[in-house]
Write an enzyme that holds these catalytic residues in place. Structure first.
Site: not given
Length: 177
Positions: A121, A137
């Site tokens: 991330d 995401d």
């Protein structure tokens, strides 16, 4: 049948392109941000910050990789089946587009989990201290928002039933018996 095959080819190609974009951005994040080298894009608002997420959304359920992998495979099978079964009418193009987004997002994070044991991330909204996220995401979030909006305001009950019902499958099975 030709139209269905073309639609599937478009779906596969689009999913692969989105997956490549996701994996490329994760590669860049791993290469340039790993080790604490954050890049501030808008001071106090938005930055690129590397994080290894061993959980699900928002870092929940840390260390439950087997469940994520099995769950993702089951969801992928279901989404591919619904995509294949979806009517070829213009009205259902949005449903197929949503399935492409969800599939690409699921695959993007699945690749990370299988290859790295964590998900990379790197997008961070500092202003609201939002959990760090990635392109996959974004695909899943946009897909879910569109899914809710279209199912609430665009598709009617009979459209949804046509999209997700197994009546045709049952009928074909009974014809062959």
């Amino acid at each position: 049948m030709k139209e269905k095959k073309i639609s599937c080819l478009i779906g596969i190609t689009s999913s692969i392109l989105l997956l490549v974009l996701d994996q490329f951005t994760k590669y860049l994040a791993s290469t340039y941000l790993k080790g604490g080298h954050s890049v501030i894009l808008v001071k106090g608002v938005f930055q690129l910050h590397y994080l290894e997420n061993r959980g699900a959304a928002f870092g929940m359920m840390q260390g439950m990789k087997p469940w994520f992998v099995v769950g993702t495979f089951l969801m992928l099978i279901l989404m591919i089946f619904i995509y294949w079964k979806s009517p070829m009418e213009k009205k259902f193009r949005w449903a197929r587009f949503i399935l492409i987004l969800l599939t690409a997002g699921a695959l993007g994070n699945l690749v990370d989990r299988l290859a790295l044991d964590y998900v990379v991330d790197f997008f961070y909204f500092e202003l609201i201290d939002f959990p760090i996220f990635n392109m996959a995401d974004i695909y899943v979030s946009c897909g879910v928002v569109l899914l809710v909006l279209f199912f609430l305001f665009y598709y009617k009950d009979e459209d949804i039933e046509r999209l997700i019902s197994f009546k045709k499958l049952r009928k074909k099975q009974s014809d062959t018996l």
